[in-house]
Design a protein around this motif. Structure first.
Motif, mmCIF file in Angstrom:
data_model
loop_
_atom_site.group_PDB
_atom_site.id
_atom_site.type_symbol
_atom_site.label_atom_id
_atom_site.label_comp_id
_atom_site.label_asym_id
_atom_site.label_seq_id
_atom_site.Cartn_x
_atom_site.Cartn_y
_atom_site.Cartn_z
ATOM 1 N N LYS A 173 0.854 -1.191 0.000
ATOM 2 C CA LYS A 173 0.000 0.000 0.000
ATOM 3 C C LYS A 173 0.891 1.243 0.000
ATOM 4 O O LYS A 173 1.265 1.767 1.054
ATOM 5 C CB LYS A 173 -0.930 -0.012 1.208
ATOM 6 N N VAL A 174 1.233 1.718 -1.197
ATOM 7 C CA VAL A 174 2.210 2.788 -1.362
ATOM 8 C C VAL A 174 1.532 4.155 -1.264
ATOM 9 O O VAL A 174 0.431 4.365 -1.788
ATOM 10 C CB VAL A 174 2.938 2.647 -2.713
ATOM 11 N N ILE A 175 2.220 5.079 -0.598
ATOM 12 C CA ILE A 175 1.729 6.452 -0.443
ATOM 13 C C ILE A 175 2.776 7.406 -1.006
ATOM 14 O O ILE A 175 3.966 7.290 -0.680
ATOM 15 C CB ILE A 175 1.461 6.767 1.044
ATOM 16 N N ALA A 176 2.343 8.329 -1.867
ATOM 17 C CA ALA A 176 3.246 9.305 -2.478
ATOM 18 C C ALA A 176 3.248 10.592 -1.667
ATOM 19 O O ALA A 176 2.197 11.093 -1.274
ATOM 20 C CB ALA A 176 2.812 9.592 -3.909
ATOM 21 N N TYR A 188 8.101 7.813 -2.399
ATOM 22 C CA TYR A 188 7.080 6.774 -2.456
ATOM 23 C C TYR A 188 7.256 5.889 -1.222
ATOM 24 O O TYR A 188 8.254 5.177 -1.098
ATOM 25 C CB TYR A 188 7.202 5.986 -3.752
ATOM 26 N N VAL A 189 6.296 5.942 -0.330
ATOM 27 C CA VAL A 189 6.452 5.385 1.011
ATOM 28 C C VAL A 189 5.801 4.005 1.101
ATOM 29 O O VAL A 189 4.626 3.835 0.761
ATOM 30 C CB VAL A 189 5.833 6.321 2.066
ATOM 31 N N SER A 190 6.581 3.040 1.566
ATOM 32 C CA SER A 190 6.101 1.690 1.835
ATOM 33 C C SER A 190 6.196 1.450 3.335
ATOM 34 O O SER A 190 7.204 1.762 3.965
ATOM 35 C CB SER A 190 6.950 0.660 1.078
ATOM 36 N N VAL A 191 5.129 0.909 3.922
ATOM 37 C CA VAL A 191 5.027 0.749 5.378
ATOM 38 C C VAL A 191 5.478 -0.653 5.782
ATOM 39 O O VAL A 191 4.975 -1.653 5.265
ATOM 40 C CB VAL A 191 3.579 0.991 5.853
ATOM 41 N N LEU A 192 6.420 -0.734 6.721
ATOM 42 C CA LEU A 192 6.878 -2.006 7.268
ATOM 43 C C LEU A 192 6.221 -2.251 8.621
ATOM 44 O O LEU A 192 6.020 -1.316 9.386
ATOM 45 C CB LEU A 192 8.396 -1.992 7.478
#
Length: 547
Positions: A173-176, A188-192
């Motif tokens: 679920k990527v957030i720009a 482009y943010v990927s959540v761990l």
């Protein structure tokens, strides 16, 4: 004064005596070399060093607490003789020189049967040079964050930790975050963290880097070289929250009390850094990078505060927010930052996983499989057997008893149990969490490996009734003590028709550690022992994200 065992003396006497003079000493290290005390506190360590003055080689070095006695000097000396760090072969020196009279007299008494001369000299030039080099390295070690940005960045990190986006979002679920600040246009943010193992954010400088990394991980399978290559080729900034503080840097003088307060308040250690194909992994943010991360975290918090509840693994709609964020360098100035969810990219990454043959239940990708947040970090755990008379008594006296679903014979030499022992509050919380999950269903041992060290493990796993899997312990696969314990465990479980138990106890310090009394045992869960094949996970690998 302690003396060496006669068997130890005989073993050391068999070593070749080299015609050399060794220097030995212990020195106080700077705060950069702080170590962990028995109670978990950070204390300034001392370094014990033994060098071969004739060859100019370091033979052994160890960092010990400042209250360690002269025995620590002897232990390091024995290591220097039998298992030297350098490529030099095991040997005894003809002569030892030290610059401390107490250490000299102590060593003379301990080594009197080994034909080694122990002399005092006022100075040790070779050791002086080595320690000056160590302190020089510490002084030139850059801080994680620029000093002037420590407070605002940690404040922004606290906001992200409180938001806990990993409870709702997986890595796809990527957030720009459109910054247009310095050289960075969009992150482009990927959540761990949905796996419950490592929490944080990867902030890629391009979508290509994000997609390429995902594709390479999927193609690598179990190849450790391919996984490591994919990891190091990422182009991103990152922040992680390390739950295993023992593996985190033990001292960040530049971050001072602010970092200590963060760790004490949250129980996690924030780590900031940069990944780039030409730089590799750098656990440091320089000025422009730290400013970029500050802006991104601040905007993401505003976005999460307004919209996070609408974003989940199952539902990830297109949402956009624009925020006025204070300029990190120019007082009174503000920047407009746009934050958007990217459902099209999330769908593309999901399709990529599906094409590679990974389901949503594969470990290390999107859905939680093996969690490690159930068992307290400082808990003592072991596998063994409980005498039947104690077991039958415990059944009727323990505060919480989950009975086996079927009767079983008591023909083994004891009831096979996993013991988890921690403080009373933590033990109570652990029991409550198992009850909230519907109880305990099974205990299993599953193979696992670290692809970078080639170390293989026997992973102890608890399965709760809500189908969650929890790691309770890691055992080195080829450890002879564990091999014998597992063999006995399997034999006992066979005789009990697959029944075993989990005992949760308090009192994990002092004489009761590993040997709790009946009064210390708070819960007994009687469950099934299942094989790794029944569990169906296959061999698990430590995934190379930011560990």
């Amino acid at each position: 004064m302690s003396a060496l065992n006669r068997s130890t003396c005989r073993r050391l006497q068999k070593l070749r005596q080299a015609p050399s003079v060794w220097e030995g000493d212990r020195r106080v290290l700077s705060s950069d070399f702080a170590i962990r005390g028995e109670a978990g506190e950070r204390i300034q360590g001392e370094c014990v060093l033994w060098v071969d003055g004739t060859e100019g080689l370091v033979r052994a070095m160890d960092v010990v607490p400042p209250d360690a006695g002269h025995e620590a000097v002897v232990r390091t000396l024995l290591q220097a003789m039998e298992h030297p760090h350098s490529p030099a072969p095991p040997a005894r020196p003809q002569k030892i020189v030290v610059c401390d009279r107490e250490i000299q007299f102590f060593l003379r008494g301990v080594l009197q049967d080994l034909d080694i001369v122990v002399d005092y000299v006022p100075e040790l030039p070779l050791i002086d040079e080595i320690f000056q080099g160590l302190q020089g390295i510490a002084r030139t070690h850059p801080p994680q964050l620029p000093p002037e940005l420590v407070e605002p960045v940690l404040k922004a990190a606290q906001s992200i930790w409180d938001d806990a986006p990993w409870e709702l979002l997986d890595e796809e679920k990527v957030i720009a975050v459109e910054l247009n600040y310095g050289d960075v246009k969009t992150l482009y943010v990927s959540v761990l963290g949905m796996l419950g193992m490592e929490f944080g954010l990867l902030m890629y400088r391009s979508l290509d880097s994000l997609k390429t990394f995902r594709q390479r991980v999927l193609e690598a399978g179990e190849s450790s070289e391919e996984l490591e290559g994919a990891f190091l080729d990422q182009d991103c900034l990152y922040i992680t929250f390390d739950q295993n503080d023992a593996d985190s840097p033990l001292s960040e003088p530049e971050m001072g009390s602010l970092l200590a307060e963060f760790v004490e308040h949250n129980g996690v250690y924030p780590t900031f850094g940069n990944l780039h194909p030409l730089e590799g992994m750098r656990p440091v943010l320089y000025d422009e990078e730290a400013e970029t991360v500050l802006l991104a975290l601040t905007a993401l918090h505003r976005f999460f505060n307004s919209h996070l509840e609408r974003l989940t693994v199952e539902g990830f709609p297109k949402i956009t927010g624009r925020y006025r964020i204070a300029h990190p360098k120019e007082a009174g100035q503000k920047l407009t930052i746009k934050v958007s969810s990217l459902p099209d990219i999330a769908e593309e990454l999901a399709e990529m996983s599906a094409e590679a043959g990974f389901s949503d239940e594969m470990p290390g990708l999107t859905m939680p499989v093996l969690r490690n947040d159930l068992i307290p970090e400082d808990a003592f755990y072991s596998l063994g057997a409980m005498p039947w008379e104690v077991f039958n008594l415990l059944r009727s006296t323990v505060k919480l008893h989950q009975e086996a679903k079927t009767d079983f014979p008591q023909t083994a030499d004891g009831f096979p149990v996993i013991l988890i022992q921690t403080s009373r509050p933590k033990a109570t919380r652990l029991i409550e969490e198992i009850q909230a999950a519907g109880g305990l269903r099974a205990i299993c041992f599953n193979p696992g490996e670290d692809p970078f060290s080639d170390e293989r493990y026997d992973l102890g796993v608890l399965q709760t009734e809500n189908d969650e899997l929890h790691l309770f312990g890691e055992f080195v696969e080829d450890d002879p003590v564990h091999i014998q314990a597992r063999k006995k465990w399997d034999q006992r479980c066979k005789k009990t028709k697959g029944n075993c138990g989990l005992v949760v106890a308090k009192g994990f310090k002092g004489a009761s550690r590993g040997n709790p009394s009946l009064n210390d045992m708070l819960a007994l869960f009687e469950v099934r022992s299942i094989s790794s094949n029944e569990l169906g996970l296959g061999s698990l690998q430590l995934m190379p994200f930011l560990d």
